[in-house]
Design a protein around this motif. Structure first.
Motif, PDB file in Angstrom:
ATOM      1  N   UNK A  35      -4.462  16.052  -3.452  1.00 23.35           N
ATOM      2  CA  UNK A  35      -4.204  15.025  -4.466  1.00 23.35           C
ATOM      3  C   UNK A  35      -5.353  14.024  -4.413  1.00 23.35           C
ATOM      4  N   UNK A  89      -6.929  10.815  -3.971  1.00 25.25           N
ATOM      5  CA  UNK A  89      -6.340   9.634  -3.337  1.00 25.25           C
ATOM      6  C   UNK A  89      -6.580   8.346  -4.120  1.00 25.25           C
ATOM      7  N   UNK A 102      -0.612   8.554  -4.125  1.00 22.71           N
ATOM      8  CA  UNK A 102      -0.258   9.707  -3.291  1.00 22.71           C
ATOM      9  C   UNK A 102       0.074   9.302  -1.855  1.00 22.71           C
ATOM     10  N   UNK A 103      -0.612   8.262  -1.350  1.00 19.90           N
ATOM     11  CA  UNK A 103      -0.400   7.891   0.051  1.00 19.90           C
ATOM     12  C   UNK A 103       0.977   7.277   0.268  1.00 19.90           C
ATOM     13  N   UNK A 110       3.723   8.600  -0.810  1.00 18.72           N
ATOM     14  CA  UNK A 110       4.732   9.651  -0.915  1.00 18.72           C
ATOM     15  C   UNK A 110       4.861  10.401   0.405  1.00 18.72           C
ATOM     16  N   UNK A 160       4.462  14.858  -2.003  1.00 16.77           N
ATOM     17  CA  UNK A 160       3.076  15.165  -2.354  1.00 16.77           C
ATOM     18  C   UNK A 160       2.973  16.616  -2.805  1.00 16.77           C
ATOM     19  N   UNK A 184      -8.370   3.041   2.375  1.00 14.67           N
ATOM     20  CA  UNK A 184      -8.816   4.265   1.719  1.00 14.67           C
ATOM     21  C   UNK A 184      -8.802   5.425   2.706  1.00 14.67           C
ATOM     22  N   UNK A 194      -5.432   6.617   3.155  1.00 14.99           N
ATOM     23  CA  UNK A 194      -4.972   7.417   2.020  1.00 14.99           C
ATOM     24  C   UNK A 194      -5.470   8.845   2.114  1.00 14.99           C
ATOM     25  N   UNK A 195      -6.761   8.967   2.466  1.00 13.07           N
ATOM     26  CA  UNK A 195      -7.325  10.299   2.561  1.00 13.07           C
ATOM     27  C   UNK A 195      -6.545  11.104   3.591  1.00 13.07           C
ATOM     28  N   UNK A 203      -3.501  10.502   4.567  1.00 11.32           N
ATOM     29  CA  UNK A 203      -2.129  10.689   4.135  1.00 11.32           C
ATOM     30  C   UNK A 203      -1.976  11.881   3.222  1.00 11.32           C
TER      31      UNK A 203
END
Lengths: 350, 714
Positions: free
Chosen positions: A85, A87, A130-131, A133, A138, B705, B708-709, B711
C-alpha cells in the motif's frame, strides 16, 4: 482459457529459475502455485503479471499473446505479500490509484473505489492512512485495490503470510468466497499446503523450476505421483515394501510382516517405495490383529488434539498420530500398528 | 527541421538565424545543409529519422517493428557520431580519413540546436525500438531514461577522460606520438627522490603520494577519535561535535588554508608573537608540506568522521556483550572484537582521506609554496606561462591513475568484507563504554583539535573585519564594503561591489545546476536500484567511477574535450553548468540509492500492475517517498557547486567568473582581506541555506514516515 503458459523458461544469468513449464488456468477458477521456497512459483506469478519477462516461451492472457508486454499493458492485477500500500496516500487514494491511471475521472474513480472497499467490508475506512489499519485490514485494502480494476486475472503472492494463524483462516475463506461470488480468475501463490488445499480448484505443485504434478487438492493428496509430492502434501512416512498384484484393480502391499490390500491399477510387482500417512496408522497394544505391524514406541509427545508417536518397526521408524489421548503409551511399550488402506500410497515402483 | 543545425556564434536567442534557415551555411537547418550546401554526410541521420517515422506507420508485428526501429535508429546514431567526430573545422579530422575519401572542401563547427534535437530524437527512437523488442521490461520510458543517462555519462564523463588519454599521447600539433607520454611521465620533476637524501626537492608525484598517505592516516586517526567519543562515551558536547561535520561541506576548500596563513603566516599571529616576545624573525615555515598537510587534516577530518561514525555504530553491541560474557574485560573486548570489526571501515576512511588529498587543489595552491603537487602542477601547465597541454594531460593521467588505483584498492580490500552488523533484527544490546585508556586517548586528541578548528574559523571570520591582518588591527567593514557595496543612484540600485559579478554568476549557475544534478542523480539511482537491464552493472560502475576522478582532472579534460567540434562549448556558461552537474551527480545517485533501498520494491510493482506507467510511478509513488533525499541532493548539488574550485578553475572566463575562482585569484595576489570577507559571506550563505532546508525537511516528521513504511509491511 484465461492464462496459458507454453514452454516458458526464465533464466537469470546462468541460473534457471523456471525451466520450461506449460499450464492453463480456466476462466473463473482459482489455481494455486504451490512449492517450497525457491521452486520458481513466485517467478511464474511475476511472469503472469509482467513484472518479469520470460527468456523463452509464450504467455497468453485471455487468448492474447502478452509475452513481451510490460506489467502496465496487461489486464492483470496483483495483491502483494507485503500488500505494497502506498504509505503516503489514504486508503481511498490507494484504491483509486489504478482507476485514475486507467483514465477514469476523479469522481468515477472515487465512486468505484468506495464500492470496492464496501465489497471487502471496509466501508467507512476511506480517509484512513494505511499505517492506521491492522494487518488484516491492510490486506483487504490491497484486495480492493486490485479488484476494482476488474482484471481478467487476479494474482495473489503469498497474501496471508504476514497474518497470524486465526486471521489467516478467516482471510482465506473471504478470498475464496469473493472469488466464487464474482467468478474471478485467480492465480494464487503459497508455500502452505493446507492453505492451498483449502482455497484451490486446482493446484500446480512446483519443485526446482518444474511442475511436479497438477490436479485437484484431493488428487494430489490421495494420489501423489512422486516421493517429493507425498512428502510435501501433508506428512508421510517413506518405507520400502513388496508389491503383489491380486487382480487388475487390487494390489497387496507387504510391509514387513504386515499386509495391506489397496486399490491400485498401475503399479507392477516387486520392490517399491510407499508413503504411509501418519493419520492412517492406528496404534494398538501388542499383539494386535494378525496383519498388524509390530513395533516399539521410541518417543511420545502430547500436543493437545492428539499424541504423536515415533515407532520403531521392521519397515523403519514410522511417525504416527493417534487421536486417543486418554491412555498414552510410554516409550518402550510394545505396540501393533494397523494401517488403513487409503493411507498407504505407492509412489515409486520398479 | 526548423532549427539551425550548427552552433551559432551569437547564440540561439538573437533570432538572426530565422532568415538563414534555408540559404545560409552557418544558420541552415539539417535539410538545408544537405540539399543546399551539399553536406551529404548529414543525410544518414536525417534519413534514419524519416525511416523510423515510416516504420511506425507500417502495419507490421510489434517485435519486428521494434527490431527494425532499433536497427535504423541505431545506424542513424552511429553515422551521426561518425560524421560529428570525423569532420571538423578543417575537414577530415584524421589523415586516414582524407586518404580514404579524398580531400574535404567543406568544414563544420560544433553541433547546434538542430543537431542536438536530431540526436535526441534518434536516441529516443532507438530506445522505443528496444523496448518494443522486450528489453528493459518492455517499458519505453525506462529504455529512454537508461539511454539518456548512459549517453550523458558517456559524453560528459567518459569522453573527456578519454580525451585526456589521447592528449597525453599527442604532440603540440595533434600528431600521435606514443613515445611522448613516456618522456613526459619520466621527467625528473615528477619522480625525483632527492628530498630523501636531503639534496633537493622530490618530484611532484612523490609529493602528492606522501601528502596523501599522511593525510589519510591523520584524518583516519582523528576521525576515529571523534567517532568513538560521540558513540561510546557520555561526553556532554556530542551534538556540537556533530555540527563540525557540516562545516567542510559549506566551506570552500581553501578557507582553512587562508585561516592557517592568518595564524602561522609571515605576518600571522604566531610569528608576530614570537618576534615581539623573543625577537625571532618571522619565518615562512607554514608554506610547504607541513602547512598543506595541516590544512588538509582540518578540512578532511570531518569527512573521515562521517565515514567512521557509521562504522562504529555498525558494530553490534551484542557481539561485544557476547565477548564480555566470555570473560573478556572492556579493554580486551575493544582490542579483540570492536577494533577488528571496524577494520574495513578504517581502511575505507583512510582511502577517502587519500583520495580527497590528491584531489585537493585549493590548499596546495594557497599554502604549497615550493611544495608542488600534481593538481597545482597541472594548473600551472594549463594556465601558466608554459601552456603545455600535453604535459598537463600526462600529469592528469598520472593523477587519474593514482585516484583510480586507490578507488579499486578500496573496492578490492573493503568491498566484499563489510562487517556492518545492522540488520532488520532487533539488537537489544547496549554499546559497551570505551575502556579508560582508549577514552583518554580519544578525548586528548579530539578536544584540542575541535577547539583549534573553532579557532580557525573564528580567525577566518575576523580576518575579514580588520584593516590589514598583521599590521593594522583596526576593526573595519571596508573589505565587505569593497566586495558587496550597493549604491543608490538616479537609475536605481547599482551593484558596485567587486564581488557581485562573480557572486551572482555563481548563484545563478549553481541554481540552474542543482535541480539538474538532483534529477539526473535520482533518475540514475532509480534505474540502478529498481530496473534490471543489460549493462546495469556497467552503468553503476560508471557513475561510481566519476566519484573517484579528481576535480582537476575533470576540469582539464573538459577543456580538452569541448573546445573543438563537435561539442564546442568552452567559454560558455553551459560548460560550467554541465561540469557542476556531472561532478556532483554521483552524490545524488548515492543519496537516491540509499533512500530507495529503504522503500519496498513491491510499491513500484504494485503501481505497475495497477496500470501506472513508469513515469507515473515515478511521479506519484517514488518521488513523494523520496522527498527528503531529493531535498538533500538539491542542497548538496547547490552547495558543492558554489564551493567547488578544482574543476571549474579551468573553465571560468572573464564573462562567467565564479566566486571561488575569484577568491583564489585574490589570495594569489595577496589580497587576503577581501578574500576572507567574501569567503565568510559564502559560508554564512551556505549555512543559512542548509539550516533553512533542514528546518523545512525536519518538519515533515520523518520518523512517522518510517513507521508508516514499516506498518504497511508488517
Amino acid at each position: 482459457m484465461s492464462v496459458e503458459f507454453r514452454d516458458v523458461v526464465k533464466r537469470y544469468g546462468t541460473t534457471t529459475a523456471v525451466s520450461g513449464i506449460s499450464f492453463t488456468v480456466e476462466t473463473g477458477s482459482l489455481v494455486t502455485l504451490l512449492g517450497p521456497s525457491g521452486c520458481g512459483k513466485t517467478t511464474t506469478l511475476r511472469m503472469i503479471a509482467g513484472l518479469e519477462l520470460p527468456s523463452e516461451g509464450r504467455i497468453l492472457i485471455a487468448g492474447r499473446d502478452v509475452t513481451r508486454l510490460s506489467a502496465t499493458e496487461r489486464d492483470v492485477s496483483m495483491v502483494f505479500q507485503s500488500y505494497a500500500l502506498f504509505p503516503h496516500m489514504s486508503v481511498l487514494d490507494n484504491v483509486c490509484y489504478g482507476l485514475r491511471r486507467s483514465g477514469h475521472s476523479k469522481e468515477a474513480a472515487a465512486q468505484q473505489a468506495r464500492a470496492g472497499l464496501a465489497q471487502v467490508g471496509l466501508a467507512g475506512y476511506e480517509g484512513r492512512q494505511p499505517s492506521e489499519l491492522s494487518g488484516g485490514q491492510q490486506q483487504r485494502v490491497a484486495v480492493a485495490r486490485a479488484l476494482v480494476l476488474k482484471p481478467s486475472v487476479l494474482l495473489f503472492d503469498e497474501p496471508l503470510s504476514n497474518l497470524d494463524a486465526r486471521l489467516r483462516r478467516q482471510m482465506r475463506e473471504d478470498i475464496r468466497e469473493l472469488q466464487q461470488a464474482l467468478g474471478l480468475t485467480v492465480v494464487y501463490v503459497t508455500h502452505d499446503q493446507q492453505e492451498a488445499m483449502a482455497v484451490s480448484d486446482r493446484i500446480i505443485v512446483m519443485n526446482v523450476g518444474r511442475i511436479e504434478q497438477e490436479g485437484t487438492p484431493r488428487d494430489l493428496y490421495e494420489r501423489p505421483a512422486t516421493p517429493f509430492l507425498a512428502r510435501f502434501m501433508g506428512e508421510s512416512n517413506p518405507a520400502r515394501a513388496h508389491l503383489h498384484r491380486l487382480d487388475p484393480q487390487r494390489l497387496r502391499v507387504q510391509l514387513g510382516p504386515a499386509t495391506i490390500d489397496i486399490d491400485n491399477g498401475t503399479a507392477s510387482d516387486g520392490e517399491a517405495t510407499v508413503a504411509v500417512r501418519p493419520e492412517a496408522i492406528t496404534v494398538e497394544a501388542a499383539p494386535g490383529p494378525a496383519n498388524a505391524l509390530p513395533g516399539t514406541v521410541v518417543k511420545a509427545s502430547y500436543v493437545g488434539t492428539h499424541i504423536e508417536y515415533s515407532i520403531e518397526t521392521e519397515a523403519g521408524t514410522l511417525f504416527a498420530t493417534c487421536p486417543q489421548v486418554d491412555r498414552p503409551l510410554a516409550p518402550g511399550a510394545a505396540v501393533a500398528l494397523v494401517l488403513a488402506p487409503r493411507g498407504v500410497i505407492v509412489v515409486e515402483s520398479r | 527541421m526548423l532549427l539551425p543545425w550548427y552552433a551559432l556564434q551569437e547564440g540561439l536567442d538573437s533570432g538572426a538565424w530565422l532568415g538563414g534557415l534555408w540559404s545560409s551555411e552557418d544558420y541552415g537547418s539539417g535539410f538545408a545543409e544537405v540539399l543546399a550546401q551539399g553536406k551529404w554526410w548529414l543525410s544518414p541521420a536525417l534519413l534514419a529519422l524519416m525511416g523510423c517515422f515510416g516504420l511506425s506507420l507500417l502495419p507490421i508485428p510489434r517485435e519486428r517493428r521494434g527490431t527494425c526501429l532499433a536497427f535504423v535508429a541505431g545506424a542513424g546514431v552511429v553515422l551521426f557520431a561518425a560524421q560529428a567526430w570525423g569532420i571538423g573545422l578543417r575537414g577530415w579530422t584524421a589523415g586516414w580519413l582524407t586518404a580514404l575519401f579524398g580531400e574535404m572542401e567543406s568544414r563544420q563547427v560544433g553541433i547546434g540546436a538542430g543537431a542536438a534535437v536530431a540526436l535526441i530524437a534518434l536516441l529516443s527512437l532507438l530506445s522505443i525500438g528496444l523496448a518494443l523488442r522486450g528489453a528493459f521490461g518492455g517499458d519505453a520510458f525506462v529504455a529512454g531514461a537508461v539511454t539518456a543517462v548512459a549517453t550523458s555519462i558517456l559524453l560528459f564523463t567518459a569522453w573527456p577522460i578519454l580525451r585526456i588519454l589521447l592528449q597525453a599521447f599527442q604532440n603540440g600539433d595533434g600528431a600521435f606520438e606514443p613515445a611522448l607520454v613516456i618522456e613526459r611521465l619520466s621527467a625528473a620533476k615528477i619522480w625525483s627522490l632527492r628530498c630523501l637524501s636531503g639534496s633537493g626537492r622530490c618530484g611532484v608525484a612523490w609529493n602528492t603520494l606522501f601528502l596523501a598517505v599522511a593525510c589519510g592516516a591523520g584524518t583516519t586517526a582523528l576521525g576515529l577519535a571523534f567517532a568513538l567519543i560521540v558513540t561510546r562515551t557520555s561526553f556532554r558536547f556530542k551534538k556540537t561535535l556533530r555540527v563540525l561535520t557540516v562545516l567542510p561541506i559549506v566551506t570552500p576548500p581553501f578557507v582553512i588554508g587562508l585561516a592557517l596563513i592568518l595564524i602561522f603566516g609571515r605576518s600571522g599571529l604566531v610569528n608576530q608573537l614570537l618576534e615581539w616576545s623573543l625577537g625571532v624573525p618571522p619565518t615562512r615555515w607554514i608554506y610547504g608540506f607541513q602547512g598543506v598537510l595541516l590544512a588538509q587534516l582540518f578540512a578532511f577530518t570531518p569527512v573521515a568522521f562521517l565515514v567512521l561514525i557509521g562504522v562504529v555504530e555498525g558494530v553490534s553491541p551484542t557481539l561485544e556483550e557476547a565477548s564480555q560474557t566470555l570473560r573478556a574485560d572492556a579493554w580486551t573486548t575493544f582490542a579483540t572484537v570492536s577494533l577488528p570489526l571496524m577494520r574495513p571501515g578504517l581502511a575505507n576512511a583512510f582511502l577517502v582521506g587519500f583520495i580527497e588529498s590528491i584531489a585537493d587543489f585549493g590548499n596546495p595552491i594557497v599554502l604549497g609554496g615550493d611544495y608542488g603537487v600534481l593538481s597545482t602542477e597541472i594548473y600551472f601547465a594549463v594556465v601558466g606561462a608554459q601552456l603545455d597541454y600535453g604535459h598537463a594531460a600526462a600529469l592528469a593521467l598520472l593523477l587519474l591513475v593514482l585516484a583510480l588505483g586507490a578507488f579499486f584498492l578500496q573496492r578490492r580490500v573493503v568491498g566484499g568484507r563489510s562487517y556492518a552488523t545492522i540488520s532488520g533484527k532487533g539488537d537489544a544490546g547496549l554499546p559497551v563504554p570505551l575502556p579508560k585508556g582508549a577514552r583518554r586517548w580519544a578525548l586528548s586528541v579530539a578536544l584540542p583539535w575541535a577547539t583549534f578548528t573553532v579557532l580557525l574559523y573564528g580567525f577566518a571570520f575576523m580576518g575579514g573585519l580588520v584593516k590589514v591582518w598583521g599590521r593594522d588591527y583596526t576593526p573595519t567593514l571596508d573589505h565587505y564594503i569593497k566586495a558587496f557595496a550597493i549604491e543608490r543612484s538616479a537609475s536605481g540600485l547599482i551593484w558596485s561591489g567587486a564581488a557581485w559579478n562573480s557572486f551572482w554568476t555563481t548563484v545563478t549557475l549553481a541554481a540552474i545546476a542543482a535541480p539538474l544534478t538532483a534529477l539526473l542523480g535520482l533518475l540514475a539511482a532509480w534505474l540502478l536500484v529498481r530496473q534490471r537491464f543489460v549493462g546495469r552493472a556497467a552503468l553503476e560502475f560508471a557513475t561510481m567511477l566519476s566519484f573517484a576522478v579528481p576535480g582537476t582532472v575533470i576540469g582539464v579534460a573538459y577543456v580538452f574535450a569541448f573546445n573543438i567540434p563537435p561539442i564546442e562549448i568552452t567559454g560558455t556558461a553551459l560548460i560550467i553548468v554541465i561540469c557542476f552537474v556531472f561532478r556532483n551527480m554521483p552524490v545524488g545517485v548515492r543519496a537516491g540509492i540509499a533512500a530507495m533501498s529503504q522503500i519496498d520494491r513491491s510499491l513500484d510493482e504494485a503501481s505497475a500492475t495497477l496500470r501506472g506507467r513508469a513515469p507515473q510511478t515515478l511521479i506519484h509513488v517514488v518521488l513523494p517517498l523520496l522527498r527528503p533525499a531529493m531535498v538533500g541532493a538539491l542542497v548538496y548539488g547547490f552547495v558543492r557547486a558554489v564551493t567547488t574550485v578544482s574543476a571549474v578553475v579551468f573553465l571560468v572566463t572573464a564573462e562567467y567568473e565564479l566566486a571561488t575562482t575569484y577568491i583564489i585569484l585574490r589570495v594569489i595576489n595577496g589580497d587576503y582581506g577581501l578574500a576572507i570577507a567574501y569567503s565568510s559571506a559564502l559560508i554564512a550563505l551556505m549555512l543559512a541555506a542548509i539550516l533553512l532546508i533542514q528546518l523545512a525537511v525536519g518538519d515533515r516528521r520523518l520518523g512517522r514516515r518510517a513507521a508508516q513504511l514499516q506498518g504497511s509491511r508488517a
